[in-house]
Design a protein around this motif. Structure first.
Motif, PDB file in Angstrom:
ATOM      1  N   ALA A 180      -6.427  -7.735   2.030  1.00 50.27           N
ATOM      2  CA  ALA A 180      -5.636  -6.474   2.463  1.00 50.27           C
ATOM      3  C   ALA A 180      -4.904  -6.829   3.795  1.00 50.27           C
ATOM      4  O   ALA A 180      -5.082  -6.005   4.809  1.00 50.27           O
ATOM      5  CB  ALA A 180      -6.686  -5.417   2.570  1.00 50.27           C
ATOM      6  N   THR A 181      -4.079  -7.878   4.123  1.00 52.26           N
ATOM      7  CA  THR A 181      -3.292  -8.400   5.032  1.00 52.26           C
ATOM      8  C   THR A 181      -1.977  -7.951   4.715  1.00 52.26           C
ATOM      9  O   THR A 181      -1.500  -7.797   3.764  1.00 52.26           O
ATOM     10  CB  THR A 181      -3.673  -9.598   5.492  1.00 52.26           C
ATOM     11  N   VAL A 182      -1.198  -8.082   6.000  1.00 49.67           N
ATOM     12  CA  VAL A 182       0.367  -8.167   5.639  1.00 49.67           C
ATOM     13  C   VAL A 182       0.722  -9.001   4.502  1.00 49.67           C
ATOM     14  O   VAL A 182       1.648  -8.633   3.837  1.00 49.67           O
ATOM     15  CB  VAL A 182       1.085  -8.143   7.085  1.00 49.67           C
ATOM     16  N   ASP A 183       0.444 -10.361   4.948  1.00 52.32           N
ATOM     17  CA  ASP A 183       0.857 -11.576   4.151  1.00 52.32           C
ATOM     18  C   ASP A 183       0.547 -11.215   2.663  1.00 52.32           C
ATOM     19  O   ASP A 183       1.034 -11.365   1.819  1.00 52.32           O
ATOM     20  CB  ASP A 183       0.384 -12.824   4.680  1.00 52.32           C
ATOM     21  N   GLY A 184      -0.953 -10.788   2.500  1.00 55.85           N
ATOM     22  CA  GLY A 184      -1.442 -10.355   1.235  1.00 55.85           C
ATOM     23  C   GLY A 184      -0.845  -9.386   0.622  1.00 55.85           C
ATOM     24  O   GLY A 184      -0.525  -9.451  -0.778  1.00 55.85           O
ATOM     25  N   MET A 226      -4.429  -4.066  -8.603  1.00 52.24           N
ATOM     26  CA  MET A 226      -4.953  -4.623  -7.617  1.00 52.24           C
ATOM     27  C   MET A 226      -6.268  -4.113  -7.246  1.00 52.24           C
ATOM     28  O   MET A 226      -6.739  -2.976  -7.817  1.00 52.24           O
ATOM     29  CB  MET A 226      -3.995  -4.407  -6.007  1.00 52.24           C
ATOM     30  N   LEU A 227      -7.290  -4.841  -6.135  1.00 57.70           N
ATOM     31  CA  LEU A 227      -8.615  -4.401  -6.014  1.00 57.70           C
ATOM     32  C   LEU A 227      -8.357  -2.912  -5.457  1.00 57.70           C
ATOM     33  O   LEU A 227      -7.375  -2.812  -4.829  1.00 57.70           O
ATOM     34  CB  LEU A 227      -9.200  -5.321  -5.116  1.00 57.70           C
ATOM     35  N   ALA A 228      -9.406  -2.272  -5.427  1.00 59.59           N
ATOM     36  CA  ALA A 228      -9.602  -0.815  -4.937  1.00 59.59           C
ATOM     37  C   ALA A 228      -9.671  -1.091  -3.362  1.00 59.59           C
ATOM     38  O   ALA A 228     -10.176  -1.937  -2.951  1.00 59.59           O
ATOM     39  CB  ALA A 228     -10.471   0.040  -5.413  1.00 59.59           C
ATOM     40  N   ASP A 256     -18.047   4.934  11.437  1.00 57.63           N
ATOM     41  CA  ASP A 256     -18.041   4.771  13.109  1.00 57.63           C
ATOM     42  C   ASP A 256     -17.552   3.156  13.421  1.00 57.63           C
ATOM     43  O   ASP A 256     -16.618   2.951  14.244  1.00 57.63           O
ATOM     44  CB  ASP A 256     -19.375   4.667  13.703  1.00 57.63           C
ATOM     45  N   TRP A 257     -17.832   2.374  12.590  1.00 62.33           N
ATOM     46  CA  TRP A 257     -17.520   0.694  12.708  1.00 62.33           C
ATOM     47  C   TRP A 257     -16.157   0.551  11.852  1.00 62.33           C
ATOM     48  O   TRP A 257     -15.537  -0.610  12.085  1.00 62.33           O
ATOM     49  CB  TRP A 257     -18.505  -0.039  12.344  1.00 62.33           C
ATOM     50  N   LEU A 258     -15.727   1.317  11.094  1.00 55.84           N
ATOM     51  CA  LEU A 258     -14.571   0.900  10.301  1.00 55.84           C
ATOM     52  C   LEU A 258     -13.085   1.064  11.131  1.00 55.84           C
ATOM     53  O   LEU A 258     -13.209   2.045  11.847  1.00 55.84           O
ATOM     54  CB  LEU A 258     -14.464   1.837   8.985  1.00 55.84           C
ATOM     55  N   ASP A 259     -12.119   0.511  10.799  1.00 58.24           N
ATOM     56  CA  ASP A 259     -10.911   0.417  11.346  1.00 58.24           C
ATOM     57  C   ASP A 259     -10.199   1.847  10.739  1.00 58.24           C
ATOM     58  O   ASP A 259     -10.520   2.124   9.667  1.00 58.24           O
ATOM     59  CB  ASP A 259      -9.962  -0.313  11.253  1.00 58.24           C
ATOM     60  N   ASP A 260      -9.119   2.351  11.462  1.00 62.37           N
ATOM     61  CA  ASP A 260      -8.459   3.546  11.026  1.00 62.37           C
ATOM     62  C   ASP A 260      -7.889   3.491   9.740  1.00 62.37           C
ATOM     63  O   ASP A 260      -7.645   4.194   8.805  1.00 62.37           O
ATOM     64  CB  ASP A 260      -7.286   3.833  12.095  1.00 62.37           C
ATOM     65  N   GLY A 261      -7.178   2.193   9.601  1.00 62.56           N
ATOM     66  CA  GLY A 261      -6.550   2.044   8.291  1.00 62.56           C
ATOM     67  C   GLY A 261      -7.338   2.230   6.919  1.00 62.56           C
ATOM     68  O   GLY A 261      -7.096   2.688   6.211  1.00 62.56           O
ATOM     69  N   THR A 262      -8.740   1.575   7.059  1.00 65.35           N
ATOM     70  CA  THR A 262      -9.505   1.564   5.810  1.00 65.35           C
ATOM     71  C   THR A 262     -10.094   3.099   5.625  1.00 65.35           C
ATOM     72  O   THR A 262     -10.196   3.430   4.553  1.00 65.35           O
ATOM     73  CB  THR A 262     -10.843   0.700   6.226  1.00 65.35           C
ATOM     74  N   LEU A 306      -0.664 -17.825   0.470  1.00 59.93           N
ATOM     75  CA  LEU A 306       0.146 -16.495   0.784  1.00 59.93           C
ATOM     76  C   LEU A 306       1.602 -16.665   1.059  1.00 59.93           C
ATOM     77  O   LEU A 306       1.795 -17.498   1.912  1.00 59.93           O
ATOM     78  CB  LEU A 306      -0.543 -15.672   1.590  1.00 59.93           C
ATOM     79  N   LEU A 307       2.670 -15.864   0.671  1.00 61.99           N
ATOM     80  CA  LEU A 307       3.852 -15.933   1.251  1.00 61.99           C
ATOM     81  C   LEU A 307       3.695 -15.427   2.690  1.00 61.99           C
ATOM     82  O   LEU A 307       3.009 -14.778   3.100  1.00 61.99           O
ATOM     83  CB  LEU A 307       4.575 -14.759   0.560  1.00 61.99           C
ATOM     84  N   SER A 308       4.379 -16.237   3.592  1.00 60.37           N
ATOM     85  CA  SER A 308       4.439 -15.829   4.931  1.00 60.37           C
ATOM     86  C   SER A 308       5.769 -16.206   5.571  1.00 60.37           C
ATOM     87  O   SER A 308       6.136 -17.474   5.517  1.00 60.37           O
ATOM     88  CB  SER A 308       3.384 -16.530   5.623  1.00 60.37           C
ATOM     89  N   ALA A 309       6.526 -15.519   6.089  1.00 61.22           N
ATOM     90  CA  ALA A 309       7.988 -15.563   6.719  1.00 61.22           C
ATOM     91  C   ALA A 309       7.494 -16.391   8.094  1.00 61.22           C
ATOM     92  O   ALA A 309       8.211 -17.218   8.502  1.00 61.22           O
ATOM     93  CB  ALA A 309       8.505 -14.307   7.069  1.00 61.22           C
ATOM     94  N   LEU A 310       6.473 -15.705   8.799  1.00 65.70           N
ATOM     95  CA  LEU A 310       6.073 -16.435  10.151  1.00 65.70           C
ATOM     96  C   LEU A 310       5.734 -17.831   9.762  1.00 65.70           C
ATOM     97  O   LEU A 310       6.067 -18.943  10.736  1.00 65.70           O
ATOM     98  CB  LEU A 310       4.758 -15.641  10.569  1.00 65.70           C
ATOM     99  N   ASP A 311       4.965 -18.344   8.801  1.00 65.96           N
ATOM    100  CA  ASP A 311       4.466 -19.599   8.765  1.00 65.96           C
ATOM    101  C   ASP A 311       5.384 -20.360   7.657  1.00 65.96           C
ATOM    102  O   ASP A 311       5.367 -21.672   7.292  1.00 65.96           O
ATOM    103  CB  ASP A 311       3.078 -19.844   7.879  1.00 65.96           C
ATOM    104  N   GLY A 312       6.590 -19.735   7.239  1.00 63.91           N
ATOM    105  CA  GLY A 312       7.658 -20.435   6.399  1.00 63.91           C
ATOM    106  C   GLY A 312       7.105 -20.893   4.918  1.00 63.91           C
ATOM    107  O   GLY A 312       7.763 -21.663   4.520  1.00 63.91           O
ATOM    108  N   VAL A 313       6.244 -19.961   4.539  1.00 62.96           N
ATOM    109  CA  VAL A 313       5.694 -20.186   3.101  1.00 62.96           C
ATOM    110  C   VAL A 313       6.430 -19.282   2.200  1.00 62.96           C
ATOM    111  O   VAL A 313       6.185 -18.303   2.254  1.00 62.96           O
ATOM    112  CB  VAL A 313       4.162 -19.985   3.229  1.00 62.96           C
TER     113      VAL A 313
END
Lengths: 200, 200
Positions: B147-151, B171-173, B183-189, B112-119
């Protein structure tokens, strides 16, 4: 596994997933890591396995694993020949060596007596232990067996078998492990530590 | 490791501990398991690694791993040639195949593109994706990226790069996973699932 990976990769994953600590998912990740790092990881691991397969053998004296027989420990003249430490498996021997708390020799039983699993004395290296205890000027046999039901059953059986060998038979102390907080310890350990208490 | 194990065993343990999911302790256990089961495990694994090292290659079309090039998926005439699913790594491709929810072809980005890892884009299979999208009668490119920042950064970049290719980019739903308890899901989801809600 998906059929998409091809039979060679699937076979690699199936074999990796038989290693303790690796399930199907982590075996897939391990296979991918190997295939991505061929020069650094895959080929060296293949070679290390081939070398181990060819050269590592069981020490005919103590039952440990080494490329020489007798093993480096049995062969080490600087170690005390009067002490024999009985361990269940080679992993326990390595743990003892990491602790650097013992400078005698070992005897690897190859398992524990277990009525449930049908493991009797004839399946373990018991006779050779009795022979060693009688013949080699051994003065003490230390039973470093796990603090489980099978471990204790085995320890009692060995103490009985060694009663005519004119050696003292000892076992590891029980108590609170280093760093152990009482709050997290099981009742049995606390009770044993209390019974075995000593002057501070 | 203890010096007691000999250099061959220590080397095997060191290599095993480099596998994802195995630390020093589980690598020792794995090495012992291998040495105990030579015919059933150690030798077959050594052979499987040698075979994989020799025969598994990267598909020049999609970047997947197989013993043939083009890989079995790219070579499968029964699969829909108008759909290309972009995944980060071969592990994600396998996961898609296990789900049996896609019958087109893949394109493995290789990261994945990654500014942090210089990719940057030049480190990934981006140009060949654009070429495929333009040349092969492809009508849809599905970005199956994490579904991450880099993704998501990568997905946006790819959508931009593919804007002249006359393909629809999807993109995937996002939403509640199967078996997912709120109860176990993060707020973003939960927020995404709410925004993407649909008639029941």
């Amino acid at each position: 596994m998906a059929a998409s990976a091809g039979p060679e990769i699937e076979r690699l994953i199936a074999l990796l997933s038989k290693l303790p600590g690796l399930g199907p998912r982590s075996a897939r990740r391990a296979a991918l890591a190997l295939l991505k790092r061929r020069e650094q990881l895959l080929q060296p691991l293949a070679e290390a396995l081939a070398v181990a397969s060819e050269r590592v053998k069981t020490c005919s004296t103590c039952g440990s694993l080494d490329t020489q027989d007798p093993c480096a420990i049995c062969d080490d003249r600087s170690r005390d020949p009067t002490l024999v430490c009985v361990v269940e498996e080679v992993g326990a021997l390595w743990a003892m060596e990491r602790a650097s708390a013992f400078r005698g020799r070992y005897h690897v039983l190859g398992g524990l007596l277990s009525a449930l699993d049908g493991v009797g004395p004839e399946a373990l290296r018991v006779n050779s232990l009795v022979t060693r205890a009688m013949e080699e000027g051994v003065t003490e046999v230390i039973l470093a067996l796990p603090a489980t039901v099978d471990g204790q059953t085995t320890a009692h059986y060995l103490a009985e078998r060694l009663s005519n060998a004119h050696v003292s038979v000892t076992m590891l102390a029980r108590g609170v492990p280093v760093g152990g907080e009482l709050d997290w310890l099981d009742d049995g350990t606390i009770a044993q530590a209390m019974r075995a208490r000593r002057p501070a």
